[in-house]
Design an enzyme around this catalytic site. Sequence first.
Site, PDB file in Angstrom:
ATOM      1  N   VAL A   1      34.815   4.210 -17.254  1.00 24.57           N
ATOM      2  CA  VAL A   1      35.527   4.442 -15.996  1.00 24.57           C
ATOM      3  C   VAL A   1      36.099   3.150 -15.412  1.00 24.57           C
ATOM      4  O   VAL A   1      37.015   3.182 -14.604  1.00 24.57           O
ATOM      5  CB  VAL A   1      34.598   5.135 -14.969  1.00 24.57           C
ATOM      6  CG1 VAL A   1      33.570   4.165 -14.401  1.00 24.57           C
ATOM      7  CG2 VAL A   1      35.400   5.804 -13.864  1.00 24.57           C
ATOM      8  N   SER A   2      35.593   2.004 -15.850  1.00 23.74           N
ATOM      9  CA  SER A   2      35.983   0.717 -15.270  1.00 23.74           C
ATOM     10  C   SER A   2      37.232   0.143 -15.932  1.00 23.74           C
ATOM     11  O   SER A   2      37.220  -0.162 -17.134  1.00 23.74           O
ATOM     12  CB  SER A   2      34.837  -0.294 -15.421  1.00 23.74           C
ATOM     13  OG  SER A   2      35.290  -1.602 -15.135  1.00 23.74           O
ATOM     14  N   PRO A   3      38.309  -0.060 -15.162  1.00 22.81           N
ATOM     15  CA  PRO A   3      39.488  -0.704 -15.759  1.00 22.81           C
ATOM     16  C   PRO A   3      39.204  -2.136 -16.176  1.00 22.81           C
ATOM     17  O   PRO A   3      39.781  -2.633 -17.148  1.00 22.81           O
ATOM     18  CB  PRO A   3      40.540  -0.633 -14.652  1.00 22.81           C
ATOM     19  CG  PRO A   3      39.770  -0.487 -13.382  1.00 22.81           C
ATOM     20  CD  PRO A   3      38.518   0.266 -13.736  1.00 22.81           C
TER      21      PRO A   3
END
Length: 197
Positions: free
Chosen positions: A11-13
């Site tokens: 989920v983390s860019p």
Amino acid sequence: MQAFTFHLDFVSPYAYLAFEQLPVALEGCSYAADYRPVLLGAILKQYGHAGPHGIAPKYAWVLRQTRWLAHAHGIAMRMPAVHPFDPLPLLRLALACSQDGGISRHVAGRIFAHVWQADGADANDAQRLAALTRELAPRLDPASPEVKALLRANTARTLEAGVFGVPAFTVGQDMLWGFDALPMLRARLLQDAWFAG
């Protein structure tokens, strides 16, 4: 050869950008990377910290900065249709391909691409998830108790290592956090004397 653990959540860019930039940042280093999916939400909850989407100006900055970082480093990146999204289906799919909680760079790369290189598609779209599952051909059922236990164990070990966000890298007793820690990771792997001080 130096070994390190890369703690990530799809989920983390920033985790995606660090994953893509890692081979460039560590060019010339001899290293072995252990990619470990963890549940970022559980880590943030442990510290009583909301994700950036909980603070509107901060989230706007995250979106702007990650787009800039992708542009500056020549990394292909498109925000998914929904963000933040529930990362559990992707984390469990990754770990269904695992023997011990670690995943291959190939598996991590395919899932990151599913999220961040899909022209704004929904990361949790059922048809896309089914196609990705067929492609990766996991050895376990992603919904199995064994897979859920691997994710809990990874997240617990990550917290024990002092990790408070992703991407994070642990080398021995040293924990390094964030995309901007890649030069520091390189120095640590090259045994820069600074770390002994």
